[in-house]
Motif scaffolding. Structure first.
Motif, PDB file in Angstrom:
ATOM      1  N   ILE A  58      -0.042 -19.028   8.399  1.00 35.39           N
ATOM      2  CA  ILE A  58       0.866 -19.883   9.145  1.00 35.39           C
ATOM      3  C   ILE A  58       1.456 -18.975  10.590  1.00 35.39           C
ATOM      4  CG2 ILE A  58       2.581 -21.425   9.669  1.00 35.39           C
ATOM      5  CD1 ILE A  58       2.255 -22.460   6.636  1.00 35.39           C
ATOM      6  N   TYR A  59       2.003 -17.846   9.956  1.00 37.92           N
ATOM      7  CA  TYR A  59       2.750 -17.041  11.115  1.00 37.92           C
ATOM      8  C   TYR A  59       1.901 -16.395  11.753  1.00 37.92           C
ATOM      9  CZ  TYR A  59       6.034 -18.024   7.104  1.00 37.92           C
ATOM     10  OH  TYR A  59       6.739 -18.550   6.075  1.00 37.92           O
ATOM     11  N   ALA A  60       0.614 -15.655  11.157  1.00 38.40           N
ATOM     12  CA  ALA A  60      -0.364 -14.930  11.969  1.00 38.40           C
ATOM     13  C   ALA A  60      -1.048 -15.673  12.864  1.00 38.40           C
ATOM     14  CB  ALA A  60      -1.447 -14.404  10.776  1.00 38.40           C
ATOM     15  N   THR A  61      -1.224 -17.225  12.443  1.00 36.97           N
ATOM     16  CA  THR A  61      -2.003 -18.062  13.467  1.00 36.97           C
ATOM     17  C   THR A  61      -1.197 -18.312  14.586  1.00 36.97           C
ATOM     18  OG1 THR A  61      -3.240 -18.984  11.368  1.00 36.97           O
ATOM     19  CG2 THR A  61      -3.121 -20.455  13.613  1.00 36.97           C
ATOM     20  N   LEU A  62       0.071 -18.670  14.259  1.00 31.84           N
ATOM     21  CA  LEU A  62       0.904 -18.871  15.196  1.00 31.84           C
ATOM     22  C   LEU A  62       1.114 -17.930  16.328  1.00 31.84           C
ATOM     23  CD1 LEU A  62       3.765 -20.935  13.465  1.00 31.84           C
ATOM     24  CD2 LEU A  62       1.956 -21.828  14.843  1.00 31.84           C
ATOM     25  N   MET A  63       1.244 -16.591  15.727  1.00 30.54           N
ATOM     26  CA  MET A  63       1.291 -15.589  16.634  1.00 30.54           C
ATOM     27  C   MET A  63       0.194 -15.313  17.469  1.00 30.54           C
ATOM     28  SD  MET A  63       2.528 -11.555  15.805  1.00 30.54           S
ATOM     29  CE  MET A  63       4.145 -12.146  15.328  1.00 30.54           C
ATOM     30  N   LEU A  64      -1.129 -15.527  16.775  1.00 24.16           N
ATOM     31  CA  LEU A  64      -2.568 -15.249  17.149  1.00 24.16           C
ATOM     32  C   LEU A  64      -2.686 -16.075  18.330  1.00 24.16           C
ATOM     33  CD1 LEU A  64      -5.141 -13.364  16.716  1.00 24.16           C
ATOM     34  CD2 LEU A  64      -6.021 -15.652  15.687  1.00 24.16           C
ATOM     35  N   PHE A  65      -2.614 -17.347  18.288  1.00 25.84           N
ATOM     36  CA  PHE A  65      -3.047 -18.405  19.282  1.00 25.84           C
ATOM     37  C   PHE A  65      -2.155 -18.432  20.531  1.00 25.84           C
ATOM     38  CE2 PHE A  65      -5.893 -19.644  15.813  1.00 25.84           C
ATOM     39  CZ  PHE A  65      -6.970 -19.820  16.748  1.00 25.84           C
ATOM     40  N   ASP A  66      -0.781 -17.648  20.189  1.00 24.91           N
ATOM     41  CA  ASP A  66       0.091 -17.669  21.346  1.00 24.91           C
ATOM     42  C   ASP A  66      -0.196 -16.672  22.449  1.00 24.91           C
ATOM     43  OD1 ASP A  66       2.728 -18.552  22.358  1.00 24.91           O
ATOM     44  OD2 ASP A  66       3.333 -16.380  22.023  1.00 24.91           O
ATOM     45  N   ARG A 166      -2.503  -3.139 -10.560  1.00 29.73           N
ATOM     46  CA  ARG A 166      -1.676  -4.341 -10.346  1.00 29.73           C
ATOM     47  C   ARG A 166      -1.204  -4.041  -8.857  1.00 29.73           C
ATOM     48  NH1 ARG A 166       4.020  -6.743 -12.315  1.00 29.73           N
ATOM     49  NH2 ARG A 166       4.162  -8.794 -10.784  1.00 29.73           N
ATOM     50  N   ILE A 167      -1.996  -4.195  -7.623  1.00 29.62           N
ATOM     51  CA  ILE A 167      -1.913  -4.050  -6.521  1.00 29.62           C
ATOM     52  C   ILE A 167      -0.921  -5.240  -6.033  1.00 29.62           C
ATOM     53  CG2 ILE A 167      -4.052  -5.288  -5.407  1.00 29.62           C
ATOM     54  CD1 ILE A 167      -3.947  -3.002  -3.295  1.00 29.62           C
ATOM     55  N   SER A 168      -0.089  -5.241  -4.879  1.00 36.61           N
ATOM     56  CA  SER A 168       0.798  -5.962  -4.301  1.00 36.61           C
ATOM     57  C   SER A 168       0.070  -7.083  -3.440  1.00 36.61           C
ATOM     58  CB  SER A 168       2.244  -5.480  -3.790  1.00 36.61           C
ATOM     59  OG  SER A 168       2.751  -6.225  -3.057  1.00 36.61           O
ATOM     60  N   GLY A 169       0.128  -8.348  -3.666  1.00 39.58           N
ATOM     61  CA  GLY A 169      -0.360  -9.142  -2.997  1.00 39.58           C
ATOM     62  C   GLY A 169       0.283  -9.687  -1.623  1.00 39.58           C
ATOM     63  N   HIS A 170       1.670  -9.506  -1.964  1.00 36.96           N
ATOM     64  CA  HIS A 170       2.456  -9.781  -0.868  1.00 36.96           C
ATOM     65  C   HIS A 170       2.199  -8.477   0.279  1.00 36.96           C
ATOM     66  CE1 HIS A 170       4.709 -12.565  -3.144  1.00 36.96           C
ATOM     67  NE2 HIS A 170       5.421 -12.855  -1.957  1.00 36.96           N
ATOM     68  N   ALA A 171       2.448  -7.312  -0.109  1.00 45.29           N
ATOM     69  CA  ALA A 171       2.049  -6.163   0.792  1.00 45.29           C
ATOM     70  C   ALA A 171       0.722  -6.045   1.433  1.00 45.29           C
ATOM     71  CB  ALA A 171       2.329  -5.092  -0.046  1.00 45.29           C
ATOM     72  N   SER A 172      -0.313  -6.624   0.624  1.00 43.88           N
ATOM     73  CA  SER A 172      -1.613  -6.649   1.316  1.00 43.88           C
ATOM     74  C   SER A 172      -1.804  -7.666   2.460  1.00 43.88           C
ATOM     75  CB  SER A 172      -2.740  -6.839   0.094  1.00 43.88           C
ATOM     76  OG  SER A 172      -2.589  -7.781  -0.575  1.00 43.88           O
ATOM     77  N   SER A 173      -1.096  -8.821   2.199  1.00 43.71           N
ATOM     78  CA  SER A 173      -0.990  -9.777   3.218  1.00 43.71           C
ATOM     79  C   SER A 173      -0.428  -9.535   4.442  1.00 43.71           C
ATOM     80  CB  SER A 173      -0.410 -11.178   2.670  1.00 43.71           C
ATOM     81  OG  SER A 173       1.004 -10.903   2.370  1.00 43.71           O
ATOM     82  N   MET A 174       0.904  -8.668   4.181  1.00 43.42           N
ATOM     83  CA  MET A 174       1.516  -8.068   5.342  1.00 43.42           C
ATOM     84  C   MET A 174       0.674  -7.199   6.230  1.00 43.42           C
ATOM     85  SD  MET A 174       4.328  -9.888   5.670  1.00 43.42           S
ATOM     86  CE  MET A 174       4.745  -8.762   6.825  1.00 43.42           C
ATOM     87  N   GLY A 175      -0.007  -6.268   5.522  1.00 37.05           N
ATOM     88  CA  GLY A 175      -1.012  -5.496   6.161  1.00 37.05           C
ATOM     89  C   GLY A 175      -2.320  -6.152   6.824  1.00 37.05           C
ATOM     90  N   LEU A 176      -2.565  -7.174   6.244  1.00 34.97           N
ATOM     91  CA  LEU A 176      -3.613  -7.978   6.737  1.00 34.97           C
ATOM     92  C   LEU A 176      -2.818  -8.599   8.270  1.00 34.97           C
ATOM     93  CD1 LEU A 176      -5.124 -10.040   4.054  1.00 34.97           C
ATOM     94  CD2 LEU A 176      -6.421  -8.466   5.541  1.00 34.97           C
ATOM     95  N   TRP A 177      -1.774  -8.777   8.251  1.00 33.75           N
ATOM     96  CA  TRP A 177      -1.145  -9.584   9.377  1.00 33.75           C
ATOM     97  C   TRP A 177      -0.770  -8.247  10.554  1.00 33.75           C
ATOM     98  CZ3 TRP A 177       4.449 -12.190   9.173  1.00 33.75           C
ATOM     99  CH2 TRP A 177       4.716 -12.738  10.621  1.00 33.75           C
ATOM    100  N   ALA A 178      -0.444  -7.214  10.183  1.00 26.88           N
ATOM    101  CA  ALA A 178      -0.418  -6.114  10.961  1.00 26.88           C
ATOM    102  C   ALA A 178      -1.681  -5.780  11.491  1.00 26.88           C
ATOM    103  CB  ALA A 178       0.224  -4.881  10.121  1.00 26.88           C
ATOM    104  N   GLY A 179      -2.833  -5.508  10.664  1.00 27.84           N
ATOM    105  CA  GLY A 179      -3.836  -5.355  11.168  1.00 27.84           C
ATOM    106  C   GLY A 179      -4.701  -6.059  12.116  1.00 27.84           C
TER     107      GLY A 179
END
Length: 247
Positions: A58-66, A166-179
């Protein structure tokens, strides 16, 4: 050298009232500390929920299409892309998580147990691949399509990694957003320094919350963030979106 006379030393008697007073002060301090820890824990839980991996699109899409490049696209065209991402990236995965929780395939929506992550992660990966295909058919830029493919790639590989570590899903999603921000800036020749720094700040807050809740270690958070961010860059470089034309 004169030594004090024991007869002149005035001793303060320790009465039951003083002991009771010290005990009450100790109980009050412990109660206050316990209350502060409870409030901090609630704040950490709220942060974890706000930036739950399924909500990051949601946050990535809002920032992306802005971004300014999408001002040249027709409004219905952009709205259709947003709806596609919203349905396949958020609605269907959330419904699938709730269903798996109801049938007790997972013990918690945050999926704390690594052995429970395979089925929900594969479902989410498939949803994002469908989303990428629909965006490609809708003639969206290839870097937007690759963004969704990278999400599917990270989630699918995490389902395998979680079997061993056990890799962190929260951290990887934030990394996807940053990438995604880095790739979008490179693809559109846009200065994305400010949004990238904002996401880094949010990632730090989220990681601190996950550590406070004892859900992940430093290594799991750091590896998750770097893995998510580099995966977006790698997928964009490989450009697998061109293979969708044969489907």
């Amino acid at each position: 050298m004169e030594f004090p006379n024991e007869d002149n030393i005035e001793l303060t008697p320790v009465t039951a009232d003083s002991e009771e007073s010290n005990g009450e002060e100790g109980n009050e301090s412990r109660a206050e500390l316990k209350r502060k820890r409870k409030n901090t824990r609630w704040i950490a839980r709220i942060i974890s929920f706000i930036f739950f991996p399924l909500l990051i699109p949601i946050y990535a899409t809002l920032m992306l299409f802005d971004m300014h490049i999408f001002t040249y696209y027709p409004t219905p065209y952009v709205s259709a892309a947003k709806t596609t991402i919203f349905i396949f990236g958020i609605i269907i995965p959330c419904v699938s998580f709730i269903f798996l929780k109801v049938v007790k395939a997972i013990s918690d929506l945050h999926v704390p147990r690594k052995e429970e992550r395979i089925i929900p992660y594969i479902c989410i990966s498939f949803c994002y691949l469908c989303c990428a295909y629909l965006l490609f058919r809708n003639a969206m830029p290839t870097w937007v399509v690759n963004m969704n493919i990278s999400v599917a790639f990270v989630i699918f590989t995490e389902s395998i990694i979680s079997r061993f570590w056990r890799i962190s899903g929260h951290a990887s999603s934030m990394g996807l957003w940053a990438g995604t921000i880095l790739v979008s800036g490179y693809a559109t020749y846009t200065n994305v320094c400010t949004p990238f720094c904002i996401v880094l700040l949010i990632a730090g807050v989220v990681s601190s919350a996950r550590m406070y809740l004892n859900r992940h270690t430093n290594e799991q958070l750091l590896v998750g963030f770097i893995y998510g961010m580099l995966s977006v860059v790698l997928i964009e470089w490989l450009n697998p979106a061109i293979l969708l034309r044969f489907i």
